[in-house]
Design a protein around this motif. Sequence first.
Motif, mmCIF file in Angstrom:
data_model
loop_
_atom_site.group_PDB
_atom_site.id
_atom_site.type_symbol
_atom_site.label_atom_id
_atom_site.label_comp_id
_atom_site.label_asym_id
_atom_site.label_seq_id
_atom_site.Cartn_x
_atom_site.Cartn_y
_atom_site.Cartn_z
ATOM 1 N N PHE B 30 -4.978 -5.067 8.381
ATOM 2 C CA PHE B 30 -4.106 -4.301 7.482
ATOM 3 C C PHE B 30 -2.624 -4.420 7.834
ATOM 4 C CE2 PHE B 30 -8.268 -2.288 7.665
ATOM 5 C CZ PHE B 30 -8.656 -2.504 6.360
ATOM 6 N N ASP B 31 -2.316 -5.320 8.777
ATOM 7 C CA ASP B 31 -0.921 -5.481 9.186
ATOM 8 C C ASP B 31 -0.029 -5.970 8.050
ATOM 9 O OD1 ASP B 31 -1.519 -4.529 11.629
ATOM 10 O OD2 ASP B 31 -1.231 -6.407 12.733
ATOM 11 N N LEU B 33 0.329 -4.784 5.315
ATOM 12 C CA LEU B 33 0.930 -3.629 4.637
ATOM 13 C C LEU B 33 2.325 -3.322 5.162
ATOM 14 C CD1 LEU B 33 -2.199 -1.309 4.477
ATOM 15 C CD2 LEU B 33 -1.041 -2.375 2.538
ATOM 16 N N ALA B 34 2.649 -3.847 6.345
ATOM 17 C CA ALA B 34 3.972 -3.598 6.926
ATOM 18 C C ALA B 34 5.037 -4.482 6.283
ATOM 19 C CB ALA B 34 3.922 -3.835 8.433
ATOM 20 N N ARG B 36 7.616 -5.523 3.850
ATOM 21 C CA ARG B 36 8.355 -4.880 2.769
ATOM 22 C C ARG B 36 8.240 -5.745 1.531
ATOM 23 N NH1 ARG B 36 7.779 -1.881 6.751
ATOM 24 N NH2 ARG B 36 9.525 -1.032 7.903
ATOM 25 N N ARG B 41 1.623 -2.787 -0.828
ATOM 26 C CA ARG B 41 2.464 -1.762 -0.219
ATOM 27 C C ARG B 41 3.255 -1.019 -1.294
ATOM 28 N NH1 ARG B 41 5.421 -0.790 4.792
ATOM 29 N NH2 ARG B 41 7.198 0.487 4.252
ATOM 30 N N VAL B 43 2.466 -0.485 -4.372
ATOM 31 C CA VAL B 43 1.588 0.473 -5.065
ATOM 32 C C VAL B 43 1.458 1.741 -4.219
ATOM 33 C CG1 VAL B 43 -0.795 0.895 -5.789
ATOM 34 C CG2 VAL B 43 0.309 -1.275 -6.352
ATOM 35 N N MET B 44 1.257 1.536 -2.908
ATOM 36 C CA MET B 44 1.093 2.695 -2.022
ATOM 37 C C MET B 44 2.373 3.529 -1.953
ATOM 38 S SD MET B 44 -1.261 1.493 1.118
ATOM 39 C CE MET B 44 -2.938 0.935 0.816
ATOM 40 N N GLU B 45 3.535 2.842 -1.967
ATOM 41 C CA GLU B 45 4.814 3.565 -1.907
ATOM 42 C C GLU B 45 5.008 4.456 -3.137
ATOM 43 O OE1 GLU B 45 7.718 0.492 -1.369
ATOM 44 O OE2 GLU B 45 7.611 0.591 0.819
ATOM 45 N N ALA B 47 3.092 6.463 -4.311
ATOM 46 C CA ALA B 47 2.570 7.809 -4.040
ATOM 47 C C ALA B 47 3.701 8.743 -3.623
ATOM 48 C CB ALA B 47 1.508 7.757 -2.936
ATOM 49 N N GLY B 256 12.013 1.434 5.233
ATOM 50 C CA GLY B 256 10.621 1.738 4.893
ATOM 51 C C GLY B 256 10.266 3.204 4.759
#
Lengths: 282, 263
Positions: B30-31, B33-34, B36, B41, B43-45, B47, B256
């Motif tokens: 899952f690294d 995801l870091a 930018r 990522r 999509v997750m941001e 939230a 981030g």
Amino acid sequence: MNAEKTTPATKGPLVYRQSIWTRLTHWSWVICLFFLLFSGLQIFNAHPTLYIGQQSGFEFDNAILDIRAVNTPEGPRGQTTVFGQTFDTTGVLGMSGSAVRPDFVAFPGAVTIPSFRDLATGRVVHFFFGWIFVGTMFVWFVASVLNGHIERDIIPKKGDWRGLPGDIWNHLRFRIHHGRRYSPLQKLTYFMVFVVLFPAVILTGLCMSPGMNAGFPWLLDLFGGRQTARTIHFIAMALLVLFFVVHVIMVIVSGPLNNLRSMITGRYRTSPDTPIQEKDKP
Amino acid sequence: MSKLILNRRKLILGGSAVGAGLAMTGCKPFDFLARRGDPIREVMESANVLTYRAQRALIGEQVLSPEYSESEIRQGMKPNGSTEPTTAEYNFLRMANFEPYRLTIKGMVEREVSYSLAELRNMPSRTQITRHDCVEGWSCIAKWTGTQLGALLDEAGVKDGARYCVYHCFDNIQRTLSGDILYYTSSDLVDAYHPQTILAYGLNDETLPVSNGAPVRLRIERALGYKQPKYLHTIELVDDLSKIGLGKGGYWEDNGYDWYGGI
């Protein structure tokens, strides 16, 4: 030959045990809790100390857990202090990685998302799955009230309390009875998870938000302050991990394929002495 | 039966082996995801945008952050982030005891205004004992004294269409080969006009020390520590954050962190 092996009496009826809502939310929670746990440990690594009260004591001591690396005459060591008792946890907590290239983090990279120090990413992942977790909780609650799952399987009744000691004894000996419904110990466990731990972990999570603190200050009072809430959030996490471990052991012990099938298709093979009902399929 | 239990034991052992194997691989998959700008990522941001909108809808614009009693100030305010700016401009002001300091409000305003420290101190002030929550997880209770930002914004006259305040600071939060990066962050006008949003020049009944952001730092009490810019000199009103820094609205935001910061 083995005549009794082929007699139908060795298999109980196949019953429809888990509704589509129970199954969908179950797997959604598996994914959420996986990401929430490992991104949460990344967040914890940014300040690996837990306190009691509203604030963190820097000039006074209100810490109950602290994980760090310290310098000793033999070189750096990982140390964990719980309620004033210090343990050497080199290699796991406080200090991990190889001897040549040690990593000075509270929880090792093997259990954090991402595997290296990156608080910003840990938070992005944590809050995303936090929303999914709460959404899943909402869907589960509405569906389970409507289809009777909560009333039938989650809330322990009078009879469940009477049957509890015997059920615990049976579980300890790994003698699992596969009934149509949850056993008293199962009900009590899921009650603790759904009604105590899940709400506690969500509400203490909301206590971390200065915005929510302004809007809903009673939440802070309920959990005894911002830092106590953070500590309870961590303890709830640890209890959920404990639940997960016991849950998986029980799944394996009580028939992994039968249990997995019931969580995928909803159908569950009961014990041979279970009375057959009209809708049951062989 | 005993044979069966033995099999179950084997299963448990097998299960533990699988578990241990997974632990060895760890969370490396899952690294990504870091990175930018990675689409997953992003999509997750989103939230965080949901959190911002939900809190703005749930919590009244004027609702105050909890305030504490004197007895709960049990320690000094922990300095964090930049504690000793080294830019020439800041060093000059510091040596001159901040006499030449001016706080400027510019951008989408009717008239640009600027105030000396003495002028700020002579305006009506607000004193509040609040809890500072760092993004790292720690908290510290302290008493802050300063001028409410809302009053100054009204004096400058915020133009229609202005949506954000950008806070520009003196401190070099990061030194790079291509020069220093000076701290900056931003907020919406709800946070800027919040009654507890003050330009703080006093801490725990003393003059604000350099390590905590002298001469002036902003307090946005309903947000995390990185939304409390220290060494503040200019407030710029804008309608869009995309042209500021790397476009995310602040130094830590460009690195981030969530822009809203009220989690």
